[in-house]
Design an enzyme around this catalytic site. Structure first.
Site, PDB file in Angstrom:
ATOM      1  N   HIS A  67       0.867  -1.184   0.000  1.00 36.11           N
ATOM      2  CA  HIS A  67       0.000   0.000   0.000  1.00 36.11           C
ATOM      3  C   HIS A  67       0.905   1.236   0.000  1.00 36.11           C
ATOM      4  O   HIS A  67       2.026   1.180   0.506  1.00 36.11           O
ATOM      5  CB  HIS A  67      -0.845   0.101   1.276  1.00 36.11           C
ATOM      6  CG  HIS A  67      -1.753  -1.042   1.570  1.00 36.11           C
ATOM      7  ND1 HIS A  67      -1.313  -2.211   2.129  1.00 36.11           N
ATOM      8  CD2 HIS A  67      -3.093  -1.183   1.417  1.00 36.11           C
ATOM      9  CE1 HIS A  67      -2.346  -3.026   2.301  1.00 36.11           C
ATOM     10  NE2 HIS A  67      -3.432  -2.436   1.877  1.00 36.11           N
ATOM     11  N   ASP A 123       2.381   1.826   3.397  1.00 40.24           N
ATOM     12  CA  ASP A 123       3.406   0.922   3.959  1.00 40.24           C
ATOM     13  C   ASP A 123       4.780   1.260   3.404  1.00 40.24           C
ATOM     14  O   ASP A 123       5.770   1.068   4.088  1.00 40.24           O
ATOM     15  CB  ASP A 123       3.227  -0.572   3.637  1.00 40.24           C
ATOM     16  CG  ASP A 123       1.849  -1.060   3.361  1.00 40.24           C
ATOM     17  OD1 ASP A 123       0.959  -0.699   4.125  1.00 40.24           O
ATOM     18  OD2 ASP A 123       1.681  -1.839   2.400  1.00 40.24           O
ATOM     19  N   GLU A 156     -10.888  -6.859  -4.469  1.00 39.49           N
ATOM     20  CA  GLU A 156     -10.741  -7.900  -3.443  1.00 39.49           C
ATOM     21  C   GLU A 156     -11.958  -7.897  -2.531  1.00 39.49           C
ATOM     22  O   GLU A 156     -12.128  -6.996  -1.706  1.00 39.49           O
ATOM     23  CB  GLU A 156      -9.459  -7.625  -2.638  1.00 39.49           C
ATOM     24  CG  GLU A 156      -9.207  -8.678  -1.572  1.00 39.49           C
ATOM     25  CD  GLU A 156      -7.944  -8.396  -0.770  1.00 39.49           C
ATOM     26  OE1 GLU A 156      -6.948  -7.923  -1.355  1.00 39.49           O
ATOM     27  OE2 GLU A 156      -7.965  -8.640   0.441  1.00 39.49           O
ATOM     28  N   GLU A 199      -9.258 -13.611  -1.380  1.00 37.54           N
ATOM     29  CA  GLU A 199      -8.502 -13.942  -0.166  1.00 37.54           C
ATOM     30  C   GLU A 199      -9.231 -15.035   0.599  1.00 37.54           C
ATOM     31  O   GLU A 199     -10.443 -14.945   0.858  1.00 37.54           O
ATOM     32  CB  GLU A 199      -8.342 -12.699   0.721  1.00 37.54           C
ATOM     33  CG  GLU A 199      -7.610 -13.050   2.011  1.00 37.54           C
ATOM     34  CD  GLU A 199      -7.276 -11.875   2.896  1.00 37.54           C
ATOM     35  OE1 GLU A 199      -6.848 -10.830   2.374  1.00 37.54           O
ATOM     36  OE2 GLU A 199      -7.439 -12.017   4.121  1.00 37.54           O
ATOM     37  N   HIS A 246     -11.119 -13.995   3.737  1.00 41.15           N
ATOM     38  CA  HIS A 246     -12.315 -13.204   3.447  1.00 41.15           C
ATOM     39  C   HIS A 246     -13.450 -14.112   2.986  1.00 41.15           C
ATOM     40  O   HIS A 246     -14.618 -13.881   3.328  1.00 41.15           O
ATOM     41  CB  HIS A 246     -12.022 -12.148   2.384  1.00 41.15           C
ATOM     42  CG  HIS A 246     -11.000 -11.137   2.821  1.00 41.15           C
ATOM     43  ND1 HIS A 246     -10.600 -10.097   2.031  1.00 41.15           N
ATOM     44  CD2 HIS A 246     -10.306 -11.020   3.979  1.00 41.15           C
ATOM     45  CE1 HIS A 246      -9.700  -9.363   2.672  1.00 41.15           C
ATOM     46  NE2 HIS A 246      -9.504  -9.915   3.860  1.00 41.15           N
ATOM     47  N   ASP A 305      -5.075 -13.867  -2.475  1.00 46.53           N
ATOM     48  CA  ASP A 305      -4.386 -13.586  -1.220  1.00 46.53           C
ATOM     49  C   ASP A 305      -4.414 -14.870  -0.406  1.00 46.53           C
ATOM     50  O   ASP A 305      -5.464 -15.280   0.123  1.00 46.53           O
ATOM     51  CB  ASP A 305      -5.048 -12.414  -0.475  1.00 46.53           C
ATOM     52  CG  ASP A 305      -4.439 -11.069  -0.888  1.00 46.53           C
ATOM     53  OD1 ASP A 305      -3.614 -11.055  -1.834  1.00 46.53           O
ATOM     54  OD2 ASP A 305      -4.769 -10.041  -0.266  1.00 46.53           O
ATOM     55  N   ASP A 312     -10.749 -11.582  10.937  1.00 47.64           N
ATOM     56  CA  ASP A 312      -9.765 -11.758   9.879  1.00 47.64           C
ATOM     57  C   ASP A 312      -8.388 -11.973  10.506  1.00 47.64           C
ATOM     58  O   ASP A 312      -7.646 -11.021  10.717  1.00 47.64           O
ATOM     59  CB  ASP A 312      -9.805 -10.465   9.043  1.00 47.64           C
ATOM     60  CG  ASP A 312      -9.095 -10.575   7.728  1.00 47.64           C
ATOM     61  OD1 ASP A 312      -8.803 -11.705   7.301  1.00 47.64           O
ATOM     62  OD2 ASP A 312      -8.844  -9.519   7.119  1.00 47.64           O
ATOM     63  N   ASP A 318      -5.776 -13.561   9.354  1.00 52.03           N
ATOM     64  CA  ASP A 318      -4.654 -13.481   8.401  1.00 52.03           C
ATOM     65  C   ASP A 318      -3.486 -14.385   8.796  1.00 52.03           C
ATOM     66  O   ASP A 318      -2.339 -13.927   8.920  1.00 52.03           O
ATOM     67  CB  ASP A 318      -4.147 -12.024   8.297  1.00 52.03           C
ATOM     68  CG  ASP A 318      -5.046 -11.151   7.440  1.00 52.03           C
ATOM     69  OD1 ASP A 318      -5.844 -11.689   6.641  1.00 52.03           O
ATOM     70  OD2 ASP A 318      -4.948  -9.913   7.567  1.00 52.03           O
ATOM     71  N   ASP A 333      -0.905 -12.657   2.174  1.00 53.85           N
ATOM     72  CA  ASP A 333      -1.458 -11.586   3.012  1.00 53.85           C
ATOM     73  C   ASP A 333      -1.678 -12.195   4.393  1.00 53.85           C
ATOM     74  O   ASP A 333      -2.795 -12.507   4.792  1.00 53.85           O
ATOM     75  CB  ASP A 333      -2.762 -11.065   2.392  1.00 53.85           C
ATOM     76  CG  ASP A 333      -3.239  -9.798   3.080  1.00 53.85           C
ATOM     77  OD1 ASP A 333      -2.623  -9.420   4.096  1.00 53.85           O
ATOM     78  OD2 ASP A 333      -4.221  -9.201   2.621  1.00 53.85           O
TER      79      ASP A 333
HETATM   80  C1  XLS Z   1      -7.643  -6.433   4.467  1.00 50.72           C
HETATM   81  C2  XLS Z   1      -7.193  -6.695   3.111  1.00 50.72           C
HETATM   82  C3  XLS Z   1      -6.105  -5.762   2.602  1.00 50.72           C
HETATM   83  C4  XLS Z   1      -5.987  -5.840   1.106  1.00 50.72           C
HETATM   84  C5  XLS Z   1      -5.199  -4.728   0.494  1.00 50.72           C
HETATM   85  O1  XLS Z   1      -8.360  -7.218   5.068  1.00 50.72           O
HETATM   86  O2  XLS Z   1      -6.802  -8.032   3.036  1.00 50.72           O
HETATM   87  O3  XLS Z   1      -4.900  -6.027   3.212  1.00 50.72           O
HETATM   88  O4  XLS Z   1      -5.449  -7.058   0.673  1.00 50.72           O
HETATM   89  O5  XLS Z   1      -5.656  -3.483   0.872  1.00 50.72           O
HETATM   90 CA    CA Z   2      -7.411 -10.372   5.417  1.00 54.19          CA
HETATM   91 CA    CA Z   3      -5.961  -9.148   1.347  1.00 55.62          CA
END
Ligand code: XLS
Ligand code: CA
Ligand code: CA
Length: 438
Positions: A101, A104, A232, A268, A271, A296, A307, A309, A339
């Site tokens: 991003h 980042d 996404e 993802e 998600h 992702d 989430d 991750d 991700d």
């Molecule tokens: C957040 C998302 C984010 C996207 C990019 O839940 O996964 O990280 O992948 O903005």
């Molecule tokens: Ca996520």
């Molecule tokens: Ca993501």
């Protein structure tokens, strides 16, 4: 010798018998599977925000993961140090792609002008490092959710001034995408959604989102950015009702607004499961619509409703995901972006490597199993037979659109009750296990 990882050597494939935790057991970049090298099918990518900027803080506790490249005060120096760490990290793992991003790669400044000035300095260095190492940008995106100005959304904010700020950030990131040769550009809904209808004009907000995406399409064309646009989906978090809920919702939205041909989806895993789907369900919805662009690759926790991750370790998930990807002939310009973040208690720098190694092995193994399944065609032939009644006679005529309700009634009056047939789910699960364990 690496600046930030002085003890690390490039991670190599040592095979499943190896007891070296810093080796690949399954991922062998050059090994051919289904006609392509593993690295070409998998196109792994490192997520800048989690791996280099993640602090380990959560709503109950402070940061646990101080990283040497994030030490100091000058934002541009920190950003350049982070780039050094990121490219070293990618080289150690033999990963070809990264994603970021805007906020980042360098911290936001006090004004748009100042933020963009910082970005220019850092992007220059990123470009140089990409050239030196061969590491490429899978995708970039704009962070339209962290800053307080986005508390009520970015392109769906009731305030047109905020909409404009979001547009300015996307404009800059499209220029950066072009400059760094990004292969894709991602739109994740962030705070594009709402918490209560008591204060929300949902129709207007969604129209604004579509207008915003249209402006991005136009600007990319204007500056000659040819990467693939990706949306996404995510069903909740941060808002209660996210407009990009899942693959089906996004495809409907894009179709309704005439934007469909400009976008594919970035699916993802975590998600999809938050939307009460399996990972493979959302991949399939995207794929069967010709819109699966990138992935992702992570996983959630079945006991936690948010989430998390996590790095992917679930072999069923990776196998079924690779099965969908193989069947559509690969991800094109997309890839498998991790991700994912290490747990906040995983405080060693080494844990970052171990997490990626495990994730890469999980998908390499998934690829091999999926390709055997695909090659043997066991599931395909079972599924084909299951629909055989549509290959001839009444079924074939239904598919060709030549049958009326009157014809259906006549058919049943003549043929009576249909015979039950087994879906054989348990048998197919056994077969899948047989392939996984072989
Ligand atoms: C957040 C998302 C984010 C996207 C990019 O839940 O996964 O990280 O992948 O903005
Ligand atoms: Ca996520
Ligand atoms: Ca993501």
């Amino acid at each position: 010798m690496y600046t930030y990882f002085p003890k690390m050597k490039p991670v190599l494939f040592e095979g499943p018998q190896s007891r070296n935790p810093l080796s690949f057991k399954w991922y062998d970049a050059e090994q051919k599977v289904a006609g392509r090298r593993m690295k070409e099918w998998l196109r792994f990518s490192i997520a800048y925000w989690h791996t280099f900027k993640g602090t380990g803080s959560d709503p109950f506790g402070a940061a646990t993961l101080p990283r040497p490249w994030n030490a100091g005060h000058d934002p541009v120096t920190i950003a350049k140090n982070t780039l050094t760490a990121a490219f070293e990290f990618a080289e150690v793992l033999g990963v070809d792609y990264y994603c970021f991003h805007d906020r980042d790669i360098v911290a936001e400044g006090a004004s748009l002008r100042e933020s963009n000035r910082r970005i220019d300095q850092v992007v220059k260095r990123a470009r140089q490092l990409q050239k030196e190492t061969g590491v490429k940008l899978l995708w970039n995106t704009a962070n339209l959710f962290s800053h307080p100005r986005y508390a009520h959304g970015a392109s769906t904010n009731p305030d047109a001034h905020v909409f404009a700020y979001a547009g300015a950030q996307v404009k800059k990131m499209l220029e950066v995408a072009k400059e760094l040769g990004a292969e894709n550009y991602v739109f994740w809904g962030g705070r594009e959604g709402y918490d209560t209808l008591l204060n929300t004009d949902m129709k207007r907000e969604q129209d604004h989102l579509a207008a915003f995406l249209g402006m991005a399409v136009d600007y990319a064309k204007e500056i000659g950015f040819e990467g693939q646009f990706l949306i996404e989906p995510k069903p909740r978090e941060p808002t209660k009702h996210q407009y990009d809920f899942d693959a089906a919702t996004v495809i409907g939205f894009l179709t309704r607004h005439g934007l469909r041909k400009h976008f594919k989806l970035n699916i993802e895993a975590n998600h999809a499961t938050l939307a009460a789907h399996t990972f493979e369900h959302d991949l399939m919805v995207a794929s069967m619509n010709g819109m699966l662009g990138s992935v992702d690759a992570n996983q959630g926790d079945p006991l936690l409703g948010w989430d998390t991750d996590q790095f992917p370790s679930d072999l069923y998930g990776s196998t079924l995901a690779m099965y969908v990807i193989l069947r559509q002939g690969g991800l094109g310009s997309g890839g498998l972006n991790f991700d994912a973040k290490v747990r906040r208690g995983s405080t060693d720098l080494e844990d970052l490597f171990l997490a990626h190694i495990g994730a890469m092995d999980t998908f390499a193994r998934g690829l091999v199993v999926a390709s055997k399944l695909h090659q043997d065609g066991v599931l395909e032939s079972f599924i084909r037979n299951r629909y055989a009644s549509f290959d001839a006679g009444l079924g074939a005529r239904i598919e060709k659109g030549r049958v009326t309700l009157r014809d259906l009634e006549a058919h049943v009056l003549k043929q009576g009750e249909p015979k039950p047939t087994s879906g054989k789910q348990e048998m197919l699960e056994n077969i899948l296990n047989q392939y996984l364990l072989a």
